[in-house]
Scaffold this motif. Structure first.
Motif, PDB file in Angstrom:
ATOM      1  N   VAL A 137      12.773   2.906 -29.310  1.00 50.07           N
ATOM      2  CA  VAL A 137      11.340   2.838 -28.974  1.00 50.07           C
ATOM      3  C   VAL A 137      10.922   4.066 -28.173  1.00 50.07           C
ATOM      4  N   LEU A 138      11.780   4.487 -27.245  1.00 49.73           N
ATOM      5  CA  LEU A 138      11.448   5.675 -26.446  1.00 49.73           C
ATOM      6  C   LEU A 138      11.272   6.902 -27.343  1.00 49.73           C
ATOM      7  N   LEU A 139      12.191   7.099 -28.280  1.00 47.74           N
ATOM      8  CA  LEU A 139      12.086   8.251 -29.186  1.00 47.74           C
ATOM      9  C   LEU A 139      10.889   8.106 -30.129  1.00 47.74           C
ATOM     10  N   SER A 140      10.645   6.881 -30.605  1.00 45.67           N
ATOM     11  CA  SER A 140       9.507   6.652 -31.505  1.00 45.67           C
ATOM     12  C   SER A 140       8.196   6.984 -30.816  1.00 45.67           C
ATOM     13  N   LEU A 141       8.061   6.546 -29.561  1.00 48.61           N
ATOM     14  CA  LEU A 141       6.813   6.797 -28.838  1.00 48.61           C
ATOM     15  C   LEU A 141       6.698   8.263 -28.436  1.00 48.61           C
ATOM     16  N   ALA A 142       7.825   8.879 -28.087  1.00 43.01           N
ATOM     17  CA  ALA A 142       7.788  10.298 -27.701  1.00 43.01           C
ATOM     18  C   ALA A 142       7.318  11.174 -28.860  1.00 43.01           C
TER      19      ALA A 142
END
Length: 638
Positions: free
Chosen positions: A147-152
């Motif tokens: 999720v962190l990479l997707s949102l970044a």
């Protein structure tokens, strides 16, 4: 408004409008009877295409550490994602169950108050009670990284797309394809380039969950009032100031929905990512599926659902909150007490959930499943056998015994008639590509399963959607059930199907129906409710009965919503039918699973994944094209 009637082309020459379609159907039937059994493309496990891909994987594995592409690019991505996962995992295990419970409770309190905090504390504790603490922590770490990479990546791209129509038009087709790709299709190429393990699982989950982050963020930015933007510009604000002080604050609530959907998609994917050795709850579910033991799968499935519900409620509470409201002192104090209590108990209590506080339900659940199998065998076998004899077997025999060119011509004709020229040519190109890949027979078997599942899904979805649109009381009862169903990962739906129908082809159909029905019901209900009240009142005042109102007014005017429901039903059913390869569905789903479990079958699994994507694109283009075409009623007037 001009409304001059023009003669319908279908009635030219005095023929009834059904004569042309009936004539074409008769020609296809005659061609099938003449050419039946010729021009078929039987499946070959040793096809050159499969062997070539398997050899490519062998070459990649041999040169993973000396090829420049891997040495200077892909390996660094894998190392970065692996390090990020290790960091999250280390922090979560260091917090232990007291720390995670306290911190999650505090975050939930800040998000939505004490009720959401109570739900979070109870949900996190349930992971330990179910005896799945370690697997749940691994899943949380994997979801957090993805999720962190997707949102970044997704939020900046979504903001750019929201501000630029050209960018939005460029990325929309890519997002469309990504969202109709079944989950299995992501795994093969990632295993090829990033090997297996947690990094590959996190990257697969990130790619699967990034489309809603981009699409919803773009929607949120594009819906910001132009008046507010113009006012900002007239006051001399720079583009950067307008973005951070106007666009993002006004789009905050919708962007919270983007985060929510990204988390839900990630939770769906992390379970399947276990097929490429990603850690977490997926391992327990896959182990239960491989042994056909619901008792092993059920606790892991419940843990995934609890995790989805807790995270969903937290993010929905953030999305619904007034952007100008501030947290009260009581909320800050309550959240602070929970966080401090959890952190203070870390050195006092064991970090791993105590064994004596777990509940083992494996034997009881397996006994209950055996009881159901023994006592409901007559009913379940009748349903399964009737469906197989009346629908599945005849349709599969038709598709696999017909010449490939006749099937392609039939698809071209239907797609042209339903959606127009471009979708028809796209569908034909996808089908021809499938033939060249060497998986024609298994694709026809998968199409059979999808067709039967979609038929049942649409019948149930239309009935429940119409009932909900006509009865507010029934809708109020049904809507919470649909909300809960839509937060569950796909794998969870295999549990009741496997318990009732064992490992058969019908099991995948049953699971796909209960997976795809909720969005179909909701779209049909919203479509019928969207019919203008003045139109309904006019029909009623003209003496229409409830049946006439439904068939002649509401359903025709809700055509676009119903076609969208059919499109969603097809896409979701295809995704679930492929997952059903794990429970005896066979065909493309089994090829993909076999490709991951047996190294020598990797090529077949990879090609089957590509064919699944092509099949999804073909079905999606046909139904989306139908949605964009004018209704027959409108075509009669100019």
């Amino acid at each position: 408004m001009s409304s001059t009637a023009v003669p319908s082309p279908s009635r030219l020459g005095g023929l009834p409008k059904w004569a042309a379609p009936a004539g074409v159907a008769v020609l296809f039937v005659a061609a099938y009877l003449v050419f039946q059994g010729t021009g078929t493309l039987p499946h070959d496990d040793e096809a050159p295409q499969f062997l070539a891909v398997t050899e490519l994987r062998e070459w990649i594995d041999d040169h993973r550490n000396d090829n420049p592409l891997f040495l200077y690019f892909l390996n660094y991505i894998r190392l970065f994602v692996g390090s990020l996962y290790a960091l999250f995992e280390t922090v979560l295990y260091a917090l232990g169950w007291p720390g995670i419970t306290g911190v999650m409770g505090a975050l939930a309190w800040l998000a939505g108050g004490w009720r959401i905090a109570l739900l979070a504390v109870g949900g996190v504790s349930a992971f330990g009670v179910l005896g799945l603490w370690g697997s749940s922590v691994d899943t949380l770490a994997l979801v957090a990284v993805a999720v962190l990479l997707s949102l970044a990546i997704g939020i900046p791209v979504g903001v750019w797309a929201g501000l630029s129509t050209r960018v939005r038009r460029t990325i929309t087709p890519v997002l469309d394809v990504m969202q109709i790709m079944p989950t299995f299709a992501y795994l093969a190429p990632l295993a090829l380039f990033f090997h297996i393990g947690a990094p590959a699982g996190a990257i697969a989950t990130m790619i699967y969950s990034i489309p809603p982050a981009i699409r919803i963020t773009a929607l949120a930015i594009s819906e910001v009032s132009p008046t507010a933007v113009e006012a900002s510009a007239s006051l001399g604000a720079t583009r950067r100031q307008t973005l951070f002080k106007v666009y993002l604050p006004l789009a905050r609530s919708t962007m919270a929905l983007a985060i929510n959907q990204t988390i839900m998609m990630a939770l769906s994917m992390v379970v399947i990512a276990n097929l490429i050795s990603a850690p977490g709850l997926g391992g327990d579910i896959i182990r239960g599926l491989s042994r056909a033991q619901v008792g092993i799968m059920l606790p892991a499935g419940i843990a995934v659902v609890i995790m989805a519900v807790v995270l969903d409620r937290m993010m929905m509470a953030v999305a619904r909150r007034d952007p100008h409201a501030r947290l009260g002192r009581a909320d800050l104090a309550g959240a602070g007490v929970l966080a401090v209590a959890g952190l203070a108990l870390i050195p006092v209590l064991p970090r791993v959930w105590p064994e004596n506080l777990t509940v083992n339900l494996v034997a009881e659940v397996n006994d209950a499943v055996r009881w159901a199998e023994d006592n409901w065998f007559t009913v379940t076998s009748w349903i399964k056998d009737t469906t197989s004899h009346l629908l599945l077997n005849p349709l599969e025999s038709l598709l696999t015994s017909a010449p490939w060119w006749l099937v392609a011509l039939a698809v071209l004709t239907v797609a042209w008639w339903v959606s127009g020229v471009r979708p028809a040519l796209t569908a034909l190109a996808c089908l021809l590509a499938i033939a060249l890949l060497g998986v024609w027979e298994h694709t026809m078997q998968t199409m059979t399963t999808v067709a039967v599942a979609v038929l049942v899904t649409l019948v149930i979805g239309l009935l429940l959607g119409v009932a909900a649109a006509r009865s507010p009381r029934y809708s109020a009862v049904q809507r919470p059930l649909l909300d809960a169903a839509q937060t569950m990962p796909a794998f969870v739906y295999l549990l009741p199907a496997l318990a009732l129908f064992e490992t058969t082809r019908f099991t995948a159909i049953f699971a796909s129906v209960i997976y795809a029905v909720p969005p179909v019901v909701r779209l049909v209900e919203d479509g019928i409710k969207g019919v203008p009240a003045t139109v309904v009142e006019a029909a009623v005042s003209a003496g229409s009965t409830p049946g006439q109102l439904l068939w002649k007014v509401q359903l025709p005017m809700a055509r676009r919503a119903i076609l969208l429901a059919a499109n969603q039903g097809i896409v979701m059913t295809l995704a679930m039918v492929v997952v059903g390869g794990l429970v005896g569905a066979g065909a493309l789903g089994y090829d993909v699973v076999s490709g991951f479990s047996q190294r020598t079958d990797f090529g077949m699994g990879f090609v089957a994944g590509v064919a699944t994507v092509l099949l999804g694109v073909m079905l999606d283009r046909i139904t989306q094209g139908a949605d964009r075409r004018p209704s027959p009623r409108k075509r009669k007037f100019t």
